[in-house]
Design a protein around this motif. Structure first.
Motif, PDB file in Angstrom:
ATOM      1  N   ALA A 410       0.845  -1.205   0.000  1.00 48.92           N
ATOM      2  CA  ALA A 410       0.000   0.000   0.000  1.00 48.92           C
ATOM      3  C   ALA A 410       0.876   1.250   0.000  1.00 48.92           C
ATOM      4  CB  ALA A 410      -0.910   0.003   1.220  1.00 48.92           C
ATOM      5  N   LYS A 411       1.950   1.191   0.755  1.00 50.07           N
ATOM      6  CA  LYS A 411       2.866   2.319   0.842  1.00 50.07           C
ATOM      7  C   LYS A 411       3.484   2.608  -0.527  1.00 50.07           C
ATOM      8  CE  LYS A 411       6.923   3.773   3.466  1.00 50.07           C
ATOM      9  NZ  LYS A 411       7.914   3.375   4.478  1.00 50.07           N
ATOM     10  N   ALA A 412       3.859   1.524  -1.228  1.00 48.10           N
ATOM     11  CA  ALA A 412       4.458   1.688  -2.559  1.00 48.10           C
ATOM     12  C   ALA A 412       3.492   2.380  -3.507  1.00 48.10           C
ATOM     13  CB  ALA A 412       4.878   0.333  -3.110  1.00 48.10           C
ATOM     14  N   ILE A 413       2.224   1.992  -3.447  1.00 50.52           N
ATOM     15  CA  ILE A 413       1.249   2.659  -4.314  1.00 50.52           C
ATOM     16  C   ILE A 413       1.082   4.103  -3.898  1.00 50.52           C
ATOM     17  CG2 ILE A 413      -1.085   2.644  -5.254  1.00 50.52           C
ATOM     18  CD1 ILE A 413      -1.346  -0.209  -4.562  1.00 50.52           C
ATOM     19  N   ASN A 414       0.937   4.317  -2.597  1.00 46.75           N
ATOM     20  CA  ASN A 414       0.748   5.685  -2.112  1.00 46.75           C
ATOM     21  C   ASN A 414       1.840   6.614  -2.615  1.00 46.75           C
ATOM     22  OD1 ASN A 414      -1.666   5.502  -0.712  1.00 46.75           O
ATOM     23  ND2 ASN A 414      -0.681   4.777   1.170  1.00 46.75           N
ATOM     24  N   PHE A 415       3.082   6.155  -2.513  1.00 43.65           N
ATOM     25  CA  PHE A 415       4.177   7.012  -2.963  1.00 43.65           C
ATOM     26  C   PHE A 415       4.236   7.137  -4.477  1.00 43.65           C
ATOM     27  CE2 PHE A 415       6.183   6.386   1.319  1.00 43.65           C
ATOM     28  CZ  PHE A 415       6.078   7.713   1.664  1.00 43.65           C
ATOM     29  N   GLY A 416       3.978   6.047  -5.164  1.00 38.23           N
ATOM     30  CA  GLY A 416       4.050   6.071  -6.618  1.00 38.23           C
ATOM     31  C   GLY A 416       2.957   6.892  -7.277  1.00 38.23           C
ATOM     32  N   LEU A 417       1.817   6.944  -6.609  1.00 34.52           N
ATOM     33  CA  LEU A 417       0.656   7.649  -7.161  1.00 34.52           C
ATOM     34  C   LEU A 417       0.945   9.069  -7.610  1.00 34.52           C
ATOM     35  CD1 LEU A 417      -2.484   7.141  -4.929  1.00 34.52           C
ATOM     36  CD2 LEU A 417      -2.176   6.553  -7.338  1.00 34.52           C
ATOM     37  N   ALA A 418       1.621   9.793  -6.714  1.00 39.24           N
ATOM     38  CA  ALA A 418       1.857  11.207  -6.975  1.00 39.24           C
ATOM     39  C   ALA A 418       2.810  11.415  -8.149  1.00 39.24           C
ATOM     40  CB  ALA A 418       2.408  11.877  -5.726  1.00 39.24           C
ATOM     41  N   MET A 421       2.798   6.714 -11.370  1.00 35.73           N
ATOM     42  CA  MET A 421       3.329   5.365 -11.598  1.00 35.73           C
ATOM     43  C   MET A 421       2.259   4.422 -12.137  1.00 35.73           C
ATOM     44  SD  MET A 421       5.215   2.899  -8.826  1.00 35.73           S
ATOM     45  CE  MET A 421       3.718   2.621  -7.900  1.00 35.73           C
ATOM     46  N   GLY A 422       2.688   3.510 -12.998  1.00 31.30           N
ATOM     47  CA  GLY A 422       1.770   2.523 -13.555  1.00 31.30           C
ATOM     48  C   GLY A 422       2.000   1.152 -12.953  1.00 31.30           C
ATOM     49  N   ALA A 423       1.314   0.153 -13.509  1.00 31.48           N
ATOM     50  CA  ALA A 423       1.402  -1.202 -12.969  1.00 31.48           C
ATOM     51  C   ALA A 423       2.825  -1.757 -13.084  1.00 31.48           C
ATOM     52  CB  ALA A 423       0.417  -2.116 -13.680  1.00 31.48           C
ATOM     53  N   GLY A 424       3.485  -1.453 -14.181  1.00 31.79           N
ATOM     54  CA  GLY A 424       4.847  -1.935 -14.390  1.00 31.79           C
ATOM     55  C   GLY A 424       5.779  -1.450 -13.302  1.00 31.79           C
ATOM     56  N   GLY A 425       5.684  -0.201 -12.997  1.00 32.55           N
ATOM     57  CA  GLY A 425       6.517   0.380 -11.954  1.00 32.55           C
ATOM     58  C   GLY A 425       6.209  -0.226 -10.599  1.00 32.55           C
ATOM     59  N   LEU A 426       4.933  -0.435 -10.363  1.00 29.00           N
ATOM     60  CA  LEU A 426       4.520  -1.025  -9.085  1.00 29.00           C
ATOM     61  C   LEU A 426       5.077  -2.436  -8.935  1.00 29.00           C
ATOM     62  CD1 LEU A 426       2.858  -0.690  -6.506  1.00 29.00           C
ATOM     63  CD2 LEU A 426       0.896  -1.635  -7.742  1.00 29.00           C
ATOM     64  N   ALA A 427       5.035  -3.178 -10.027  1.00 33.57           N
ATOM     65  CA  ALA A 427       5.564  -4.544 -10.015  1.00 33.57           C
ATOM     66  C   ALA A 427       7.041  -4.528  -9.638  1.00 33.57           C
ATOM     67  CB  ALA A 427       5.374  -5.195 -11.379  1.00 33.57           C
ATOM     68  N   ALA A 428       7.766  -3.580 -10.217  1.00 36.43           N
ATOM     69  CA  ALA A 428       9.198  -3.512  -9.956  1.00 36.43           C
ATOM     70  C   ALA A 428       9.486  -3.164  -8.500  1.00 36.43           C
ATOM     71  CB  ALA A 428       9.845  -2.478 -10.871  1.00 36.43           C
ATOM     72  N   VAL A 429       8.705  -2.194  -7.973  1.00 37.90           N
ATOM     73  CA  VAL A 429       8.932  -1.755  -6.602  1.00 37.90           C
ATOM     74  C   VAL A 429       8.600  -2.849  -5.604  1.00 37.90           C
ATOM     75  CG1 VAL A 429       8.067  -0.208  -4.817  1.00 37.90           C
ATOM     76  CG2 VAL A 429       8.680   0.686  -7.051  1.00 37.90           C
ATOM     77  N   THR A 430       7.486  -3.553  -5.846  1.00 37.98           N
ATOM     78  CA  THR A 430       7.006  -4.528  -4.864  1.00 37.98           C
ATOM     79  C   THR A 430       7.563  -5.924  -5.108  1.00 37.98           C
ATOM     80  OG1 THR A 430       5.088  -4.940  -6.260  1.00 37.98           O
ATOM     81  CG2 THR A 430       4.836  -3.312  -4.497  1.00 37.98           C
ATOM     82  N   GLY A 431       8.061  -6.156  -6.312  1.00 36.74           N
ATOM     83  CA  GLY A 431       8.514  -7.506  -6.650  1.00 36.74           C
ATOM     84  C   GLY A 431       7.365  -8.419  -7.041  1.00 36.74           C
ATOM     85  N   LEU A 432       6.180  -7.840  -7.233  1.00 41.75           N
ATOM     86  CA  LEU A 432       5.028  -8.644  -7.660  1.00 41.75           C
ATOM     87  C   LEU A 432       5.113  -8.935  -9.155  1.00 41.75           C
ATOM     88  CD1 LEU A 432       2.166  -6.711  -5.843  1.00 41.75           C
ATOM     89  CD2 LEU A 432       3.012  -8.986  -5.261  1.00 41.75           C
ATOM     90  N   GLN A 433       4.380  -9.964  -9.583  1.00 34.29           N
ATOM     91  CA  GLN A 433       4.238 -10.204 -11.011  1.00 34.29           C
ATOM     92  C   GLN A 433       3.398  -9.069 -11.602  1.00 34.29           C
ATOM     93  OE1 GLN A 433       5.746 -12.687 -12.823  1.00 34.29           O
ATOM     94  NE2 GLN A 433       6.789 -12.864 -10.846  1.00 34.29           N
ATOM     95  N   PRO A 434       3.683  -8.693 -12.859  1.00 41.56           N
ATOM     96  CA  PRO A 434       2.925  -7.601 -13.490  1.00 41.56           C
ATOM     97  C   PRO A 434       1.413  -7.785 -13.400  1.00 41.56           C
ATOM     98  CG  PRO A 434       4.764  -8.229 -14.873  1.00 41.56           C
ATOM     99  CD  PRO A 434       4.772  -9.178 -13.706  1.00 41.56           C
TER     100      PRO A 434
END
Length: 580
Positions: A410-418, A421-434
């Motif tokens: 949640a923190k990663a999204i919160n920071f990326g939002l401003a 950031m898109g799904a690709g970036g989120l995947a990279a930050v969190t280590g999740l699959q795209p």
DNA sequence: ATCTGTGGCGCG
DNA sequence: AAAGCGCGCCACAGAT
């Protein structure tokens, strides 16, 4: 060439006489000629003040500026070009100039994002007035003794006249562009930035030196370990010493290729972490120490002013197109946090430090801008924001100790939002699959639909109109191009600018009002640093708690000018040094 | 010798 | 690897 009247004041009587005429004018231009650029060393040689009808020139080596004090410190607006310099220079003469307009700041606002035109007075003069200014006389003032030459007098008058007339041209443009509020905000903040530079910040020199020495030792140790690891795969000198330069990315890639049998395209943190070889960790440690020694090392000690014993950094009031402040020589806005480096920014004996920062500032601005009810509610609840958001989107009770990995997503999204950031970036930050990142993002936006709505609408509108704005009206022009990639990049800038820029506006307003309050209450306290959402104030030991309350009140009030739907929270601490 | 661009990294 | 905004500083690389 100006044909109007001027007075060269060489005595206090001359000065008083001319003053009576100038005092009634609604607007004056002000310019100084000085011995040099350092207000703690160089003196003002010539002060020129006037309008398009009449100018007063004061030979500061012969005449005290005292009779001018009421005018300079009073309410009559004085227009300058890069006034922070003039205001700082006059502080050395014990004069605090108030109510300063600035054609340079105005120009930055008007042209923001439209290209990198020169901001010099000569350029503005040409652009607005079609008048060429020859600067060849400028350097002569440092060496002037005896009287001024006619050419010097002409030069000084012409600068004041040009400044005055440029302002007259800029004023309607600021109005047309809806930039009056921002221009006013910047003008009011100017004295705070002049003071910031003039007052400087104290640094615990022995403490700093000790940290640097320690880093040097660690660096040497890491280098020795690296040498040991690389010694069989790289060339060595006559004494068997490894000659590999660890600062050279090109050489490092080659050597790593031989050592790990993998060719890296980049050798940044992420790449080294993912190397799967112990050398990665050692290189990271080496880099960390190099950064400390190189960037935060001796250069800071050399920046300590021989006369004041403090660091007088170069704060740039409009340092970024978003409106943010920048700082250089040295940069006081990127001191390692959570380290002992910040502790070296202490008060001199008898003084304490007040640290104040806006909590979750950018996200609160996003709540304000989007008006998303659920998002707004999370702030009104209080408590740990990232946990609340995580609980909301994952549908179970998350806290720092329960499901910490959900909280960090949640923190990663919160920071990326401003930042858009898109799904690709989120995947990279969190280590999740795209695919999972995609799902996570859509869950987030299902909980906070208006946040997405706002970000999309705001970017689309900005691209259509060609500019983006803060809540207060600061404008950033976007060079909108056809190319898909640059359009996407512009869209992210457009999403971010209202957020980052409103934050900057708030900070500047608070600096203005903090300064005003401290002066009005007669406190010997001063702002010594500002870092985007944070202000650092040095105060006398006995007043520090009072000062901290003042800073909090003024920062909250400044925030509430723009943020109305959610609370504005300012965390304040009082200590021996800067803390976060 | 000096300048400019780039990668990397410190901060928000 | 990249990703996702803003800044300045360092060291290197390549050009002048």
């Amino acid at each position: 060439m100006p044909q109007r009247a001027f007075t060269l004041a060489e005595s206090v009587d001359d000065l008083k006489h001319a003053m009576t005429r100038l005092a009634g004018r609604p607007l004056l231009a002000l310019d100084l000629e000085t011995e040099g650029l350092d207000p703690h060393i160089h003196k003002v040689v010539l002060l020129t003040v006037g309008d398009d009808r009449e100018q007063l020139l004061v030979d500061c080596r012969k005449v005290s500026l005292e009779p001018l004090r009421p005018l300079l410190e009073g309410p009559v607006p004085k227009v300058t070009h890069n006034g922070a310099f003039d205001v700082a220079m006059l502080r050395a003469h014990d004069i605090s100039v108030e109510n300063v307009l600035d054609t340079m700041l105005n120009e930055q606002l008007i042209e923001n994002g439209r290209g990198r035109q020169s901001l010099s007075l000569a350029s503005l003069s040409e652009r607005y007035l079609g008048l060429e200014l020859d600067k060849s006389e400028r350097t002569g003032f440092a060496r002037t003794s005896g009287g001024f030459t006619p050419a010097q007098i002409e030069y000084a008058r012409r600068d004041v006249l040009a400044t005055y007339q440029v302002l007259l041209e800029q004023t309607p443009r600021l109005a047309q562009e809806g930039l009056q509020e921002t221009a006013r905000l910047e003008a009011e903040a100017l004295p705070a930035f002049a003071d910031l530079r003039y007052d400087g910040v104290y640094l615990d020199q022995p403490g700093w030196l000790a940290l640097v020495e320690e880093a040097k030792l660690n660096q040497d140790q890491a280098r020795a370990e690296l040498d040991e690891m690389f010694k069989d795969v790289v060339s060595t000198d006559l004494f068997g010493q490894v000659t590999l330069n660890y600062e050279s990315d090109v050489d490092l890639k080659d050597a790593l290729g031989r050592l790990c049998h993998r060719r890296l395209r980049e050798v940044n943190k992420a790449a080294l972490r993912g190397l799967g070889h112990p050398v990665g960790g050692v290189l990271l440690r080496y880099r960390e120490m190099s950064k400390i020694v190189g960037t935060y090392g001796e250069s800071f000690l050399q920046a300590i002013h021989p006369k004041t014993g403090r660091i007088h950094a170069d704060f740039r009031q409009i340092g970024a197109p978003t409106g943010r402040v920048a700082c250089a020589n040295p940069n006081l806005q990127n001191i390692p946090r959570g380290s002992r480096f910040r502790q070296c920014f202490s008060g001199p004996p008898g003084r304490r430090m007040v640290t104040a920062d806006y909590a979750g500032c950018e996200l609160r601005i996003l709540a304000e801008l989007s008006g998303d009810e659920a998002f707004v509610r999370t702030f009104n609840k209080g408590g740990d924001l990232h946990s609340i958001v995580a609980s909301e989107i994952f549908g179970k009770s998350v806290s720092k100790s329960r499901y910490p990995e959900l909280r960090s997503r949640a923190k990663a999204i919160n920071f990326g939002l401003a930042y858009g950031m898109g799904a690709g970036g989120l995947a990279a930050v969190t280590g999740l699959q795209p695919v999972e990142a995609e799902r996570l993002l859509s869950r987030y936006f299902r909980s906070y639909p208006k946040v997405r709505q706002y970000l999309e609408d705001s970017a689309a509108l900005a691209l259509r109109r060609g500019f983006s704005r803060t809540i207060g009206g600061r404008k950033l022009y976007l060079r909108v191009e056809e190319d898909q990639k640059t359009r996407a990049a512009q869209a992210r800038v457009a999403k971010n600018m209202p957020i980052q820029g409103t934050n900057a506006d708030m900070l500047k307003i608070s600096m203005t009002s903090v300064r005003k309050r401290l002066r009005r209450e007669g406190l010997q306290a001063m702002i010594v640093n500002c870092v985007h959402d944070e202000i650092l104030v040095e105060a006398p030991e006995g007043d520090a708690w009072d000062v901290s309350e003042i800073v909090r009140e003024e920062m909250v009030a400044a925030g509430e000018r723009y943020i109305k739907r959610v609370p504005v929270v300012v965390d304040v601490s009082v200590g021996d040094s800067w803390q976060k």
